[in-house]
Scaffold this motif. Sequence first.
Motif, PDB file in Angstrom:
ATOM      1  N   GLU A  40       0.828  -1.204   0.000  1.00 17.16           N
ATOM      2  CA  GLU A  40       0.000   0.000   0.000  1.00 17.16           C
ATOM      3  C   GLU A  40       0.868   1.261   0.000  1.00 17.16           C
ATOM      4  OE1 GLU A  40      -3.312   0.708   0.196  1.00 17.16           O
ATOM      5  OE2 GLU A  40      -4.104  -1.320   0.115  1.00 17.16           O
ATOM      6  N   ARG A  41       2.010   1.195   0.708  1.00 12.71           N
ATOM      7  CA  ARG A  41       2.832   2.386   0.871  1.00 12.71           C
ATOM      8  C   ARG A  41       3.778   2.610  -0.309  1.00 12.71           C
ATOM      9  NH1 ARG A  41       2.553   4.543   5.912  1.00 12.71           N
ATOM     10  NH2 ARG A  41       1.543   3.290   7.500  1.00 12.71           N
ATOM     11  N   THR A  42       4.247   1.534  -0.935  1.00 16.20           N
ATOM     12  CA  THR A  42       5.283   1.671  -1.965  1.00 16.20           C
ATOM     13  C   THR A  42       4.793   1.401  -3.370  1.00 16.20           C
ATOM     14  OG1 THR A  42       5.967  -0.656  -1.844  1.00 16.20           O
ATOM     15  CG2 THR A  42       6.988   0.877  -0.272  1.00 16.20           C
ATOM     16  N   GLY A  43       3.642   0.717  -3.499  1.00 11.85           N
ATOM     17  CA  GLY A  43       3.174   0.351  -4.824  1.00 11.85           C
ATOM     18  C   GLY A  43       3.815  -0.899  -5.374  1.00 11.85           C
ATOM     19  N   SER A  44       4.588  -1.626  -4.574  1.00  2.00           N
ATOM     20  CA  SER A  44       5.255  -2.835  -5.065  1.00  2.00           C
ATOM     21  C   SER A  44       4.234  -3.952  -5.277  1.00  2.00           C
ATOM     22  CB  SER A  44       6.316  -3.306  -4.071  1.00  2.00           C
ATOM     23  OG  SER A  44       6.759  -4.609  -4.430  1.00  2.00           O
ATOM     24  N   LEU A  45       4.088  -4.391  -6.508  1.00  7.97           N
ATOM     25  CA  LEU A  45       3.161  -5.481  -6.784  1.00  7.97           C
ATOM     26  C   LEU A  45       3.777  -6.842  -6.484  1.00  7.97           C
ATOM     27  CD1 LEU A  45       1.390  -4.172  -9.993  1.00  7.97           C
ATOM     28  CD2 LEU A  45       0.824  -3.845  -7.604  1.00  7.97           C
ATOM     29  N   PRO A 247       3.950   6.916  -3.292  1.00  7.34           N
ATOM     30  CA  PRO A 247       3.656   7.441  -4.634  1.00  7.34           C
ATOM     31  C   PRO A 247       2.256   7.103  -5.125  1.00  7.34           C
ATOM     32  CG  PRO A 247       5.221   5.603  -4.715  1.00  7.34           C
ATOM     33  CD  PRO A 247       5.089   5.990  -3.286  1.00  7.34           C
ATOM     34  N   GLU A 248       1.669   5.982  -4.642  1.00  5.58           N
ATOM     35  CA  GLU A 248       0.306   5.664  -5.064  1.00  5.58           C
ATOM     36  C   GLU A 248      -0.668   6.720  -4.568  1.00  5.58           C
ATOM     37  OE1 GLU A 248      -3.098   2.170  -4.669  1.00  5.58           O
ATOM     38  OE2 GLU A 248      -1.175   1.953  -3.651  1.00  5.58           O
ATOM     39  N   THR A 249      -0.505   7.145  -3.310  1.00  5.13           N
ATOM     40  CA  THR A 249      -1.371   8.179  -2.754  1.00  5.13           C
ATOM     41  C   THR A 249      -1.149   9.506  -3.469  1.00  5.13           C
ATOM     42  OG1 THR A 249      -1.302   7.070  -0.608  1.00  5.13           O
ATOM     43  CG2 THR A 249      -2.033   9.356  -0.623  1.00  5.13           C
ATOM     44  N   VAL A 250       0.118   9.816  -3.760  1.00  4.29           N
ATOM     45  CA  VAL A 250       0.412  11.046  -4.503  1.00  4.29           C
ATOM     46  C   VAL A 250      -0.254  11.004  -5.875  1.00  4.29           C
ATOM     47  CG1 VAL A 250       2.244  12.413  -5.567  1.00  4.29           C
ATOM     48  CG2 VAL A 250       2.566  11.460  -3.284  1.00  4.29           C
ATOM     49  N   LEU A 251      -0.233   9.840  -6.520  1.00  4.32           N
ATOM     50  CA  LEU A 251      -0.863   9.702  -7.834  1.00  4.32           C
ATOM     51  C   LEU A 251      -2.368   9.955  -7.733  1.00  4.32           C
ATOM     52  CD1 LEU A 251      -0.845   8.958 -10.827  1.00  4.32           C
ATOM     53  CD2 LEU A 251      -0.912   6.541 -10.151  1.00  4.32           C
ATOM     54  N   GLN A 252      -3.027   9.332  -6.747  1.00  8.24           N
ATOM     55  CA  GLN A 252      -4.456   9.569  -6.550  1.00  8.24           C
ATOM     56  C   GLN A 252      -4.745  11.046  -6.325  1.00  8.24           C
ATOM     57  OE1 GLN A 252      -5.284   6.946  -3.216  1.00  8.24           O
ATOM     58  NE2 GLN A 252      -6.544   5.658  -4.530  1.00  8.24           N
ATOM     59  N   LEU A 253      -3.963  11.647  -5.444  1.00 12.77           N
ATOM     60  CA  LEU A 253      -4.161  13.056  -5.116  1.00 12.77           C
ATOM     61  C   LEU A 253      -3.984  13.929  -6.345  1.00 12.77           C
ATOM     62  CD1 LEU A 253      -4.328  15.457  -3.082  1.00 12.77           C
ATOM     63  CD2 LEU A 253      -1.842  15.253  -2.855  1.00 12.77           C
ATOM     64  N   VAL A 286       9.584   2.370 -11.176  1.00 11.54           N
ATOM     65  CA  VAL A 286      10.967   1.984 -10.913  1.00 11.54           C
ATOM     66  C   VAL A 286      11.060   0.762 -10.007  1.00 11.54           C
ATOM     67  CG1 VAL A 286      11.458   3.366  -8.846  1.00 11.54           C
ATOM     68  CG2 VAL A 286      13.255   2.996 -10.538  1.00 11.54           C
ATOM     69  N   THR A 287      10.012   0.477  -9.229  1.00  7.69           N
ATOM     70  CA  THR A 287      10.062  -0.669  -8.314  1.00  7.69           C
ATOM     71  C   THR A 287       9.436  -1.923  -8.896  1.00  7.69           C
ATOM     72  OG1 THR A 287       7.969  -0.055  -7.265  1.00  7.69           O
ATOM     73  CG2 THR A 287       9.989   0.842  -6.303  1.00  7.69           C
ATOM     74  N   GLN A 288       8.847  -1.856 -10.085  1.00 13.47           N
ATOM     75  CA  GLN A 288       8.186  -3.032 -10.665  1.00 13.47           C
ATOM     76  C   GLN A 288       9.170  -3.778 -11.563  1.00 13.47           C
ATOM     77  OE1 GLN A 288       5.382  -3.253  -9.135  1.00 13.47           O
ATOM     78  NE2 GLN A 288       5.435  -1.115  -8.478  1.00 13.47           N
ATOM     79  N   GLN A 289       9.087  -5.093 -11.546  1.00  8.87           N
ATOM     80  CA  GLN A 289      10.044  -5.902 -12.290  1.00  8.87           C
ATOM     81  C   GLN A 289       9.462  -6.542 -13.550  1.00  8.87           C
ATOM     82  OE1 GLN A 289      13.349  -6.002 -11.302  1.00  8.87           O
ATOM     83  NE2 GLN A 289      12.495  -4.373 -10.057  1.00  8.87           N
ATOM     84  N   THR A 290       8.163  -6.653 -13.672  1.00  9.53           N
ATOM     85  CA  THR A 290       7.572  -7.336 -14.819  1.00  9.53           C
ATOM     86  C   THR A 290       6.708  -6.366 -15.613  1.00  9.53           C
ATOM     87  OG1 THR A 290       5.526  -8.017 -13.710  1.00  9.53           O
ATOM     88  CG2 THR A 290       7.453  -9.443 -13.430  1.00  9.53           C
ATOM     89  N   ARG A 291       6.554  -6.674 -16.905  1.00 16.57           N
ATOM     90  CA  ARG A 291       5.689  -5.843 -17.751  1.00 16.57           C
ATOM     91  C   ARG A 291       4.271  -5.819 -17.193  1.00 16.57           C
ATOM     92  NH1 ARG A 291       4.528  -3.682 -22.890  1.00 16.57           N
ATOM     93  NH2 ARG A 291       2.389  -4.119 -23.525  1.00 16.57           N
ATOM     94  N   HIS A 292       3.798  -6.976 -16.712  1.00 18.10           N
ATOM     95  CA  HIS A 292       2.435  -7.065 -16.181  1.00 18.10           C
ATOM     96  C   HIS A 292       2.237  -6.061 -15.054  1.00 18.10           C
ATOM     97  CE1 HIS A 292      -1.424  -8.746 -15.442  1.00 18.10           C
ATOM     98  NE2 HIS A 292      -1.097  -9.403 -14.347  1.00 18.10           N
ATOM     99  N   GLN A 385      11.391  -1.093   0.228  1.00 24.65           N
ATOM    100  CA  GLN A 385      11.201  -0.525  -1.096  1.00 24.65           C
ATOM    101  C   GLN A 385      11.664   0.929  -1.174  1.00 24.65           C
ATOM    102  OE1 GLN A 385      10.182  -1.958  -3.824  1.00 24.65           O
ATOM    103  NE2 GLN A 385       9.620  -3.954  -3.049  1.00 24.65           N
ATOM    104  N   ASP A 386      11.375   1.736  -0.149  1.00 25.19           N
ATOM    105  CA  ASP A 386      11.772   3.134  -0.256  1.00 25.19           C
ATOM    106  C   ASP A 386      13.289   3.270  -0.272  1.00 25.19           C
ATOM    107  OD1 ASP A 386      11.974   2.254   2.329  1.00 25.19           O
ATOM    108  OD2 ASP A 386      11.087   4.037   3.250  1.00 25.19           O
ATOM    109  N   GLU A 387      13.997   2.348   0.448  1.00 24.94           N
ATOM    110  CA  GLU A 387      15.458   2.366   0.430  1.00 24.94           C
ATOM    111  C   GLU A 387      15.980   1.953  -0.945  1.00 24.94           C
ATOM    112  OE1 GLU A 387      19.126  -0.101   2.446  1.00 24.94           O
ATOM    113  OE2 GLU A 387      17.266   0.156   3.570  1.00 24.94           O
ATOM    114  N   ARG A 388      15.339   0.915  -1.530  1.00 24.71           N
ATOM    115  CA  ARG A 388      15.746   0.480  -2.870  1.00 24.71           C
ATOM    116  C   ARG A 388      15.534   1.599  -3.875  1.00 24.71           C
ATOM    117  NH1 ARG A 388      14.384  -3.248  -6.103  1.00 24.71           N
ATOM    118  NH2 ARG A 388      12.168  -3.159  -5.713  1.00 24.71           N
TER     119      ARG A 388
END
Length: 784
Positions: A40-45, A247-253, A286-292, A385-388
Motif C-alpha cells: 500500500e505504501r510503496t506500490g510494489s506489486l 507514490p500511489e497516494t500522490v498519484l491519486q491526489l 521503478v520498483t516493478q520488475q515485470t511488464r504485467h 522498497q523506499d530504500e531500494r
Amino acid sequence: SADCPDPATTTPTQPENCTSSSYSTVHHHALSGTLLERSERTGSLDDLEEAVDLAEEAERADPASRDLSDHVHHVALARRTRFLRLEDADDLAAALDAHSRALDACASDSPSRPALLSSWANTLRTRYDLERNPEDLRDAVTAQDEALAAAPRDSPDRAGYLNNLGATLSTLGFAHDDPAATDRASGVLSEAVNRAKPQSLEWARAQINLGNVLAERSTRPGAGRRLQERARAAYEAVRAPGAVVGPETVLQLAVNCGEWAEERQDWAGAVTWFERALDAVDDLLVTQQTRHHKESWLRDGRGLSARAALAALRDKNVEAAAILAERGRTQLLSEALGLTRLELARLDTAGRSDLRRRLHAARAHEPASQDDGAARRTGRGPAPQDERRGNLRSLRDEIRSVPGFEDFLAPPRLADIAASARGRQLLYVLPATLGGAALMVAHGRVSGWELPELTEDAVREVVSHYLEALQHKAADGRPWTRALEQASRWLWDAVVAPSLEHLDPGVPITVVAGGLVALLPLHAAWTVDDASPGGRRYADDLLGLRFAPSARAIARGSGPVDGRGEPRPPETVQLLSGPGLDQDRLEVAAVRAAVHVVGGATPLARVEDALGALRSPGVVHLNCHGSGRPDQPLESALHLADQDLTVRRLLGEQLHADLVVLSACETAVLGTRLPDEAVSLPSGLLAAGVRSCIASLWPVPVTATAALMGLFYRTWSAQDGTPAEALRRSQQLLRRSSNAELAELVPEVVQPPEGCGPLTLQLWSRGRPFQAMDSWAGFLYVGV
C-alpha cells in the motif's frame, strides 16, 4: 476515492506449546498483512503477489482455527487489492466469496466484526465500480453503519471506518445525484480527518476524499468560494512535509486535483498537478520488475500526458505542451519495451560494466536461491522498497555522469524534440478527455491547436467498432470495409480538416499519434471531392505523412543517408521469404523486376537469417506471414521457417538496417492492453536500432500488396526521392491506376485475362482493381 487501508482484524499470537502448523499459520497471516501494508505504501506489486499467496496458505494450513475468520478476511483484503491493481475478475469474485465466509465464521459479538463489515463494504463498492448496480452502494452504506455502531467509540480503527463510509456516500451522491448523501459524506469525512493520526496514511486518504467531496459541492449553483478554499486546503495538506504518503497516494491526489483544476478551467493548476501525477507514475514504475506489473501503473497514468499537454496549450504554453506530450510517449515506450536494459548494454562498451551490474542488482527482487527465499520470509530479505528506490535514483545519477549517458532516464527537453524533427514537421496528435490537441514542432518552434472532436470517448467508440468488425473480416469482410470507411472519414473531420491551415504541405510530416488513434490509417482520412479521382480527397493527396512512436524513438537512427538525412535508394535489397507463400510468387517477381535482389523465395528464411540481414546496413524485405497481438504486443511476430521472430526477441538485438519492409499482415498493429499503447513490430525494430520500417495495419490482400511493393521500389529508384515519399506515391498510383496502366507499371502482377474478346478487354482495361481502401491504405512508413 481513496480507501483507508482496510483495518486488520486481530493478529493471532503464538499460544504456549503451539504446534508447528499453528505457528506457521500465525506467521503466514502476520507476514501477509505486513507485505500488504508495505505494498500500500510503496506500490510494489511483488509484495502484493506474495501477500495473496501467504494469506491463502494461512487459511489452508489450519482450516479449523479459531481465528479462521481473520485468516479468510486477509484473503479477501489481498485478493480485492490485487483486483484493483491487475483487474482480474477472478480476484474480485474470490474476494467477495472470502468476505462472505469470514462474516459467516465470525461471531456477532466478536471485536473483529466491525473490521470485517467495513472491508466487505469496500469490496461491494469495488463491485459497484465494475457493474454499476446502485444496490451495492446502498448495501455498503448499511454495512459501514453497522461497523461504526459495533465499534467502540475510542477504537483506533474508527477513523478508517468513517473514511470508508464517507467515500461510499460520496460515490452514491456523485453517481446518483443524491445531495443528501454528499452532504453527509462531508461531515463523516471531516470527523475521519479529525480522528486519524495526523500525517498518517489513513489521515492522508481521508483528506483526499474530503477534498473530493468539497470540490464537488463547490460546483453547485450558488456555492461560495469557501468550499473551494476548503477543498484546496484538504488537498494541499496531503503534500505538507511530514505526511507519510507513498507514490500511489500522490498519484491519486494529483489526478483528483488535476481533474478538479480542469473543471474550474485552471489550466496552469491542471498542468502542475498532472506533472506531479506523471512523477508519481515514474516512482511507481521503478520498483516493478515485470511488464504485467508495470502495465498496472501505466493504466493508472492513462491519458495524463495528453491531458497535461492540452491544459498547457489552453494556458498558452505550447513549449510545455510539446514536452509533456513527448514525456508520455517516452515513459510508455521505455517501460513497455524495456529500453532501459538496451541503454545499459552500452555501459559495457563505455567501460562501466560495474554500474550495469550494480543497477541490475538493485532492481533484482526475486530471490536467487531457496536460502534467499527463506530469508525473505523471515524478514532478512531485500532492503525496504523506499530504500531500494533511493539506491536506484543514486545509481541513475551516477550513470548520468558517464560521458554519453547524460540523458539516461531523463525527461525530454524541447531541444531534443526539435532535433528529432530533422527539418520535418513533427506533429503530435493527442486525444484527451475534454477534446484533443495537435502540437507541431518545426524549425525549432512549437505551435498548437485544439481538435474538439478528438475526445477519448469518440476515439474509443470509433476504434471499438473498427476492431470488432476486423475480428470477423475472414468470415465477412463487408462490415469491416464499412467500418474502415467510416473511421477514415471521421479522421478527416476530427484531425485533418482542423489541421490543414497549420501545416506546410511542402514539408514532410512525422506524426506521433497518441492513444488508439495509431490503430487507424490517418494518411487515408478522406472527404468528398468531386474534382478528385474517385470523388474523394485523401490526406495523402495533400500531406506527406510518416509515423513514429515518439520523437526519442527516431532520434537514434543512423546509416547511409542523402543530404536531407533520408535513406538513399538501395543498390541491393536483401529479400527473405517465409513459409506459407509458395502459391504466391507475384511479390518476389515484382520486387526482383524493380531492384537488384539478394535472396528470394528459397531457401525459406529462418530467424537467424532474418536477424543476420537486420544486423547489417541496407534494405531488408521480408515477404512472409505476420500477426499482431493486441493482447500481448511483445508476442507480435513474423512467421519464419523455424520459429516466430517476436518483438520480445528483437529487443535483445542490436540492429543496423536502414529500412525494413514488413510485407506481411498486421505488422503495424499496436497492443490494446494499455490505453496509450505503442508496442508493435515497428517500434521494437526502431528500439533495436533500425532507422525506419514499412508495416501493415490489417491483413493485406496478396495481389494488391505485390503490386504496391513493385511500384514502391520502382518509384524510389527512379525518382531518387525518400522511401516515405515513394510509398506515398505508390499508394496513390495503386488506387488511381487502371488495369491497363498497371499492366505496364507492374506486368509481373497484372496481366490481361487470357482468351477474352475485345469488349471484355476494353472493360477490363478501364477497371481500377485496387481503388478500395483496404487494397492500398494498409501500409505505413514508420521512422526516420
